[in-house]
Design an enzyme around this catalytic site. Structure first.
Site, short mmCIF file in Angstrom:
data_model
loop_
_atom_site.label_atom_id
_atom_site.label_comp_id
_atom_site.label_asym_id
_atom_site.label_seq_id
_atom_site.Cartn_x
_atom_site.Cartn_y
_atom_site.Cartn_z
CG HIS A 182 15.26 -9.51 -9.99
ND1 HIS A 182 15.27 -8.14 -9.74
CD2 HIS A 182 14.03 -9.76 -10.55
CE1 HIS A 182 14.14 -7.59 -10.10
NE2 HIS A 182 13.36 -8.55 -10.61
CG HIS A 209 9.89 -10.36 -14.18
ND1 HIS A 209 9.12 -10.41 -13.05
CD2 HIS A 209 9.03 -10.44 -15.24
CE1 HIS A 209 7.83 -10.51 -13.39
NE2 HIS A 209 7.76 -10.53 -14.72
#
Length: 241
Positions: A213, A215
């Protein structure tokens, strides 16, 4: 005595005839001379008129050529001015477009699913979550959310700690900073100027991460601890996430 009269008369007639012929001859000469003079005058006038006509024609031709050359030059100047104006307009449009692009904000990735949100509690971070997570696969193109200058780039959170993994921080003209973390690859360097939407890295799962992912943080300084709600900030800039 009578015999002399006819003789005198005859001589008189002869003299008169000669005088008449002489007078006639003189008349013809005078007339002929006058005719020649008149012919000469006519020829001279004709020659003068022809010369004047030729000079006039030449002057008219030169004037026409000069006018044509002036018109051609004027057309060339007008074309050059038009081309310059077009180029200037295109350049201005490009600058305007670039300025507009740099003035806007965008989401840091194109296709994503929002996962952990700002200030969310969890066991993966020390207290509350300091940014917004965008769930994407490893290797997804990460873009600069806004134009600015790279002030941090590297491992160990680019100086903010190993939990962030590979990270990048960009300083923007409005005094804010954007941070991108857990990257699999970094493609910018400190000091590099980037534009809105420019590729800066590839997403990953480095550092303290449970899966691939991105951030993303918005900060008031370049360092950890100054983060604000990134989603709320982006929405104030017209970006819906």
């Amino acid at each position: 005595m009578s015999s002399r009269v006819p003789s005198r008369s005859a001589r008189t007639s002869t003299l008169r005839a000669r005088a008449t012929v002489l007078a006639a001859g003189l008349g013809v000469s005078v007339a002929l001379g006058a005719g020649v003079a008149v012919a000469a005058d006519i020829t001279g006038v004709s020659a003068t008129a022809g010369t004047a006509s030729a000079v006039t024609a030449q002057a008219q031709a030169q004037a026409k050529a000069a006018k044509s050359a002036a018109a051609k030059k004027s057309a060339q100047v007008a074309a050059a001015k038009k081309a310059a104006a077009k180029k200037s307009t295109a350049k201005t449009s490009a600058k305007t477009a670039a300025a507009k692009k740099n003035a806007s904000w965008i989401a840091p990735v194109k296709s994503y699913t929002l996962s952990a949100s700002y200030a969310q509690a969890g066991g993966m971070w020390q207290s509350t979550h300091s940014g917004q997570d965008f769930a994407v696969s490893t290797g997804t193109d990460v873009r600069a959310a806004h134009g600015g200058t790279v002030v941090k780039a590297g491992g160990n959170g680019a100086g903010d700690g190993p939990a962030y993994g590979n990270a990048v921080v960009i300083k923007h003209a409005n005094g804010t900073y954007s941070q991108y973390a857990h990257l699999s690859r970094i493609d910018v360097k400190v000091g590099q100027v980037v534009s809105t939407g420019q590729h800066i890295a590839l997403s990953g799962s480095t550092g303290n991460s449970s899966g691939p992912h991105l951030h993303f943080e918005i900060r008031t300084t370049a360092n950890y601890g100054s983060a604000v709600n990134p989603v709320a900030f982006l929405r104030t800039q017209g970006v819906s996430v």
